[in-house]
Enzyme design. Structure first.
Site, PDB file in Angstrom:
ATOM      1  N   GLY A   7      28.126  35.931  48.785  1.00  0.00           N
ATOM      2  CA  GLY A   7      28.475  36.615  47.537  1.00  0.00           C
ATOM      3  C   GLY A   7      28.330  35.579  46.428  1.00  0.00           C
ATOM      4  O   GLY A   7      29.130  34.643  46.337  1.00  0.00           O
ATOM      5  N   ALA A   8      27.272  35.732  45.650  1.00  0.00           N
ATOM      6  CA  ALA A   8      27.020  34.763  44.561  1.00  0.00           C
ATOM      7  C   ALA A   8      27.480  35.346  43.232  1.00  0.00           C
ATOM      8  O   ALA A   8      27.018  34.941  42.168  1.00  0.00           O
ATOM      9  CB  ALA A   8      25.537  34.404  44.520  1.00  0.00           C
ATOM     10  N   GLY A   9      28.403  36.314  43.318  1.00  0.00           N
ATOM     11  CA  GLY A   9      28.925  36.943  42.103  1.00  0.00           C
ATOM     12  C   GLY A   9      29.942  36.048  41.421  1.00  0.00           C
ATOM     13  O   GLY A   9      29.921  34.813  41.568  1.00  0.00           O
ATOM     14  N   ARG A  88      43.478  47.134  44.849  1.00  0.00           N
ATOM     15  CA  ARG A  88      42.559  46.407  45.743  1.00  0.00           C
ATOM     16  C   ARG A  88      42.255  47.249  46.988  1.00  0.00           C
ATOM     17  O   ARG A  88      41.160  47.207  47.529  1.00  0.00           O
ATOM     18  CB  ARG A  88      43.187  45.079  46.168  1.00  0.00           C
ATOM     19  CG  ARG A  88      43.423  44.093  45.037  1.00  0.00           C
ATOM     20  CD  ARG A  88      44.157  42.879  45.562  1.00  0.00           C
ATOM     21  NE  ARG A  88      44.444  41.864  44.563  1.00  0.00           N
ATOM     22  CZ  ARG A  88      45.540  41.822  43.810  1.00  0.00           C
ATOM     23  NH1 ARG A  88      46.450  42.777  43.915  1.00  0.00           N
ATOM     24  NH2 ARG A  88      45.733  40.842  42.950  1.00  0.00           N
ATOM     25  N   ASN A  95      33.948  47.688  51.229  1.00  0.00           N
ATOM     26  CA  ASN A  95      33.947  46.274  51.601  1.00  0.00           C
ATOM     27  C   ASN A  95      34.084  45.996  53.104  1.00  0.00           C
ATOM     28  O   ASN A  95      33.622  44.963  53.590  1.00  0.00           O
ATOM     29  CB  ASN A  95      35.033  45.524  50.819  1.00  0.00           C
ATOM     30  CG  ASN A  95      34.647  45.357  49.358  1.00  0.00           C
ATOM     31  OD1 ASN A  95      33.535  45.711  48.970  1.00  0.00           O
ATOM     32  ND2 ASN A  95      35.541  44.824  48.539  1.00  0.00           N
ATOM     33  N   SER A 119      37.164  38.559  50.040  1.00  0.00           N
ATOM     34  CA  SER A 119      36.903  39.951  49.647  1.00  0.00           C
ATOM     35  C   SER A 119      38.147  40.821  49.866  1.00  0.00           C
ATOM     36  O   SER A 119      38.894  40.631  50.826  1.00  0.00           O
ATOM     37  CB  SER A 119      35.749  40.530  50.480  1.00  0.00           C
ATOM     38  OG  SER A 119      34.635  39.666  50.442  1.00  0.00           O
ATOM     39  N   ASN A 120      38.334  41.774  48.989  1.00  0.00           N
ATOM     40  CA  ASN A 120      39.498  42.666  49.049  1.00  0.00           C
ATOM     41  C   ASN A 120      39.207  43.990  49.738  1.00  0.00           C
ATOM     42  O   ASN A 120      38.051  44.414  49.763  1.00  0.00           O
ATOM     43  CB  ASN A 120      39.981  42.955  47.612  1.00  0.00           C
ATOM     44  CG  ASN A 120      40.937  41.889  47.124  1.00  0.00           C
ATOM     45  OD1 ASN A 120      41.835  41.460  47.843  1.00  0.00           O
ATOM     46  ND2 ASN A 120      40.746  41.453  45.879  1.00  0.00           N
ATOM     47  N   ASP A 148      47.899  33.660  44.118  1.00  0.00           N
ATOM     48  CA  ASP A 148      49.133  34.296  43.626  1.00  0.00           C
ATOM     49  C   ASP A 148      50.180  33.246  43.267  1.00  0.00           C
ATOM     50  O   ASP A 148      50.923  33.401  42.284  1.00  0.00           O
ATOM     51  CB  ASP A 148      49.674  35.278  44.679  1.00  0.00           C
ATOM     52  CG  ASP A 148      48.664  36.370  45.007  1.00  0.00           C
ATOM     53  OD1 ASP A 148      47.885  36.731  44.107  1.00  0.00           O
ATOM     54  OD2 ASP A 148      48.630  36.836  46.163  1.00  0.00           O
ATOM     55  N   ARG A 151      49.362  31.761  39.962  1.00  0.00           N
ATOM     56  CA  ARG A 151      49.789  32.672  38.879  1.00  0.00           C
ATOM     57  C   ARG A 151      51.309  32.605  38.702  1.00  0.00           C
ATOM     58  O   ARG A 151      51.802  32.632  37.564  1.00  0.00           O
ATOM     59  CB  ARG A 151      49.355  34.101  39.207  1.00  0.00           C
ATOM     60  CG  ARG A 151      47.862  34.264  39.108  1.00  0.00           C
ATOM     61  CD  ARG A 151      47.416  35.684  39.318  1.00  0.00           C
ATOM     62  NE  ARG A 151      45.982  35.787  39.113  1.00  0.00           N
ATOM     63  CZ  ARG A 151      45.169  36.550  39.837  1.00  0.00           C
ATOM     64  NH1 ARG A 151      45.665  37.323  40.789  1.00  0.00           N
ATOM     65  NH2 ARG A 151      43.879  36.579  39.580  1.00  0.00           N
ATOM     66  N   HIS A 175      48.500  40.422  49.756  1.00  0.00           N
ATOM     67  CA  HIS A 175      47.848  40.158  48.464  1.00  0.00           C
ATOM     68  C   HIS A 175      47.578  41.497  47.781  1.00  0.00           C
ATOM     69  O   HIS A 175      46.445  41.895  47.554  1.00  0.00           O
ATOM     70  CB  HIS A 175      46.549  39.367  48.689  1.00  0.00           C
ATOM     71  CG  HIS A 175      45.795  39.071  47.435  1.00  0.00           C
ATOM     72  ND1 HIS A 175      46.324  38.319  46.410  1.00  0.00           N
ATOM     73  CD2 HIS A 175      44.546  39.414  47.034  1.00  0.00           C
ATOM     74  CE1 HIS A 175      45.426  38.217  45.438  1.00  0.00           C
ATOM     75  NE2 HIS A 175      44.340  38.880  45.789  1.00  0.00           N
TER      76      HIS A 175
HETATM   77  N1  LIG Z   1      41.429  37.306  47.635  1.00  0.00           N
HETATM   78  C1  LIG Z   1      41.503  37.061  46.336  1.00  0.00           C
HETATM   79  O1  LIG Z   1      42.421  36.358  45.878  1.00  0.00           O
HETATM   80  C2  LIG Z   1      40.483  37.618  45.417  1.00  0.00           C
HETATM   81  C3  LIG Z   1      39.562  38.510  45.874  1.00  0.00           C
HETATM   82  N2  LIG Z   1      38.594  39.003  45.054  1.00  0.00           N
HETATM   83  C4  LIG Z   1      37.611  39.899  45.654  1.00  0.00           C
HETATM   84  O2  LIG Z   1      36.394  39.162  45.857  1.00  0.00           O
HETATM   85  C5  LIG Z   1      35.308  40.086  45.894  1.00  0.00           C
HETATM   86  C6  LIG Z   1      34.202  39.593  44.963  1.00  0.00           C
HETATM   87  O3  LIG Z   1      34.600  39.686  43.627  1.00  0.00           O
HETATM   88  P1  LIG Z   1      33.584  39.276  42.460  1.00  0.00           P
HETATM   89  O4  LIG Z   1      32.918  38.010  42.793  1.00  0.00           O
HETATM   90  O5  LIG Z   1      34.302  39.416  41.189  1.00  0.00           O
HETATM   91  O6  LIG Z   1      32.494  40.446  42.578  1.00  0.00           O
HETATM   92  P2  LIG Z   1      30.962  40.402  42.122  1.00  0.00           P
HETATM   93  O7  LIG Z   1      30.501  41.815  42.062  1.00  0.00           O
HETATM   94  O8  LIG Z   1      30.820  39.552  40.913  1.00  0.00           O
HETATM   95  O9  LIG Z   1      30.237  39.645  43.324  1.00  0.00           O
HETATM   96  C7  LIG Z   1      30.139  40.182  44.593  1.00  0.00           C
HETATM   97  C8  LIG Z   1      28.772  39.829  45.129  1.00  0.00           C
HETATM   98  O10 LIG Z   1      28.671  40.245  46.497  1.00  0.00           O
HETATM   99  C9  LIG Z   1      27.317  40.580  46.721  1.00  0.00           C
HETATM  100  N3  LIG Z   1      27.171  41.347  47.941  1.00  0.00           N
HETATM  101  C10 LIG Z   1      27.476  42.652  48.167  1.00  0.00           C
HETATM  102  N4  LIG Z   1      27.171  42.979  49.434  1.00  0.00           N
HETATM  103  C11 LIG Z   1      26.689  41.876  50.015  1.00  0.00           C
HETATM  104  C12 LIG Z   1      26.217  41.567  51.325  1.00  0.00           C
HETATM  105  N5  LIG Z   1      26.188  42.489  52.290  1.00  0.00           N
HETATM  106  N6  LIG Z   1      25.770  40.328  51.576  1.00  0.00           N
HETATM  107  C13 LIG Z   1      25.786  39.371  50.631  1.00  0.00           C
HETATM  108  N7  LIG Z   1      26.223  39.594  49.369  1.00  0.00           N
HETATM  109  C14 LIG Z   1      26.665  40.830  49.078  1.00  0.00           C
HETATM  110  C15 LIG Z   1      26.939  41.347  45.456  1.00  0.00           C
HETATM  111  O11 LIG Z   1      25.529  41.450  45.299  1.00  0.00           O
HETATM  112  C16 LIG Z   1      27.623  40.509  44.378  1.00  0.00           C
HETATM  113  O12 LIG Z   1      26.745  39.551  43.824  1.00  0.00           O
HETATM  114  C17 LIG Z   1      35.895  41.441  45.519  1.00  0.00           C
HETATM  115  O13 LIG Z   1      36.129  42.196  46.680  1.00  0.00           O
HETATM  116  C18 LIG Z   1      37.204  41.079  44.837  1.00  0.00           C
HETATM  117  O14 LIG Z   1      38.131  42.114  44.886  1.00  0.00           O
HETATM  118  C19 LIG Z   1      38.492  38.621  43.757  1.00  0.00           C
HETATM  119  C20 LIG Z   1      39.400  37.740  43.240  1.00  0.00           C
HETATM  120  C21 LIG Z   1      40.483  37.189  44.008  1.00  0.00           C
HETATM  121  O1  LIG Z   2      42.870  41.650  41.210  1.00  0.00           O
HETATM  122  C1  LIG Z   2      41.883  41.792  41.936  1.00  0.00           C
HETATM  123  O2  LIG Z   2      41.425  42.881  42.298  1.00  0.00           O
HETATM  124  C2  LIG Z   2      41.189  40.566  42.431  1.00  0.00           C
HETATM  125  C3  LIG Z   2      42.178  39.722  43.096  1.00  0.00           C
HETATM  126  O3  LIG Z   2      42.490  39.893  44.254  1.00  0.00           O
HETATM  127  C4  LIG Z   2      42.962  38.854  42.221  1.00  0.00           C
HETATM  128  O4  LIG Z   2      42.484  38.418  41.162  1.00  0.00           O
HETATM  129  O5  LIG Z   2      44.096  38.572  42.614  1.00  0.00           O
END
Ligand SMILES: NC(=O)C1=CN([C@@H]2O[C@H](COP(=O)(O)OP(=O)(O)OC[C@H]3O[C@@H](n4cnc5c(N)ncnc54)[C@H](O)[C@@H]3O)[C@@H](O)[C@H]2O)C=CC1
Ligand SMILES: O=C([O-])CC(=O)C(=O)O
Length: 309
Positions: A7-9, A88, A95, A119-120, A148, A151, A175
């Site tokens: 995931g390079a997002g 989430r 996901n 991932s969530n 968390d 924060r 979470h």
């Molecule tokens: N656990 C935590 O504390 C946190 C979890 N998250 C979660 O992290 C995840 C990513 O968030 P963001 O980076 O903001 O999203 P984003 O949309 O910016 O990046 C996600 C990337 O995953 C890629 N992707 C999708 N399916 C794929 C696959 N099968 N193989 C490889 N790449 C794939 C997409 O093309 C996209 O570039 C979300 O589920 C979000 O809820 C976000 C912040 C904190």
């Molecule tokens: O809030 C969300 O959906 C992403 C995440 O898990 C966080 O930033 O804690």
């Protein structure tokens, strides 16, 4: 050591940015499914090397897991983030499949890797990864509590007007907006309980703000946060790669600890070269244990959705 980030997002690229600029890994591989996206992020990051002064190599690939071979740690951030107003948990339908596929592909090429799940809904995605891969429990770690807790410290800092580095404060449990448990009783400023400085009402407000910390950012940004999540992911990877033995709240498989079984949930653990190495018993009081049990019930409910997908 070699670290792969899938995931390079927003979160994955920020995590990779922290890993390379602080030379936590010798080599970072970014993987995405979107054509050219990981390659582009890796090239952009590489062009910061002379500006920031690092030597870590970073490459990006589109779905080519052979390039990830021999990774010591793999971080999964692939999947969709939530939008304002969503929980989430609503992300599970999309996901779960992504996380399961990615974890399976990663292990084909890096059978000894430690997997960090971001991932969530993270607690359920961690449980899914553990079950789908059959990995020893110590090698599957969900990242949520570190973020968390960061924060929690931010809101405590605001209330106390202090330095965040003088604070110790931990969030355990799930979470999720309603499942996380900021442990206000155990939070300290330089070893002194914060309850010496903040009254009950102020502490309640700090805890409430912490719990909806992610939702607050999602409302402001239109998508969920990435700077602190990326930094939190990198801090976890750093403790593994450098065998730092830091105590972080992480989502791990519980087998009787904290009174729970057959679930992955956030508790304080020692993080080192073997993954999570030990669970630390914070000796919760009756109220805290009741909250932890409630959190476990909610996460277990979410886990049961997996079999319906
Ligand atoms: N656990 C935590 O504390 C946190 C979890 N998250 C979660 O992290 C995840 C990513 O968030 P963001 O980076 O903001 O999203 P984003 O949309 O910016 O990046 C996600 C990337 O995953 C890629 N992707 C999708 N399916 C794929 C696959 N099968 N193989 C490889 N790449 C794939 C997409 O093309 C996209 O570039 C979300 O589920 C979000 O809820 C976000 C912040 C904190
Ligand atoms: O809030 C969300 O959906 C992403 C995440 O898990 C966080 O930033 O804690």
């Amino acid at each position: 050591m070699k670290v792969t980030v899938v995931g390079a997002g927003a979160v994955g690229a920020t995590c990779a940015d922290n890993l390379v600029r602080r030379e936590i890994a010798e080599e970072v591989v970014l993987v995405d499914i979107k054509e050219g996206f990981a390659e582009g992020k890796a090239l952009d990051l590489t062009q910061t090397a002379s500006l920031l002064g690092f030597n870590t190599r970073i490459t990006g690939v589109t779905g080519d897991y052979a390039a990830t071979a021999g990774s010591s740690v793999c971080v999964i951030t692939s999947g969709i983030p939530r939008k304002p107003g969503m929980t989430r948990e609503e992300l599970i339908g999309t996901n779960a499949k992504i996380v399961e596929d990615v974890a399976t592909n990663l292990l084909k090429h890096s059978p000894d890797a430690i997997i960090v799940v971001i991932s969530n809904p993270m607690d359920t995605m961690t449980y899914l990864t553990l079950k789908a891969t059959g990995l020893p429990k110590n090698r599957v770690i969900g990242m949520g509590g570190i973020l968390d807790s960061a924060r929690f410290k931010t809101y405590l800092q605001k209330a106390l007007n202090c330095s965040q580095s003088d604070l110790h404060a931990t969030v355990i449990g799930g979470h999720g907006d309603t499942t996380m448990i900021p442990l206000t009783r155990l939070a300290t400023l330089n070893g002194t309980p914060v309850s010496n400085f903040l009254n009950e009402e102020q502490l309640k407000q700090v805890a409430a703000d912490t719990m909806v910390g992610g939702a607050t950012l999602t409302k402001l940004l239109g998508t969920s946060a990435w700077y602190a999540p990326g930094a939190a992911g990198a801090a976890l990877v750093e403790s593994i790669v450098r065998d730092q033995k830091k105590v972080f709240p992480c989502c791990v498989s519980l087998n009787g600890e904290y009174g729970q079984n057959d679930i992955c949930l956030g508790v304080p653990v020692v993080i080192g070269k073997n993954g999570w190495e030990k669970i630390i018993d914070y000796k919760l009081n009756e109220n805290e244990q009741a909250e932890f049990n409630k959190s476990a019930d909610a996460v277990r409910n979410m886990n049961s959705v997996l079999s319906t997908l």
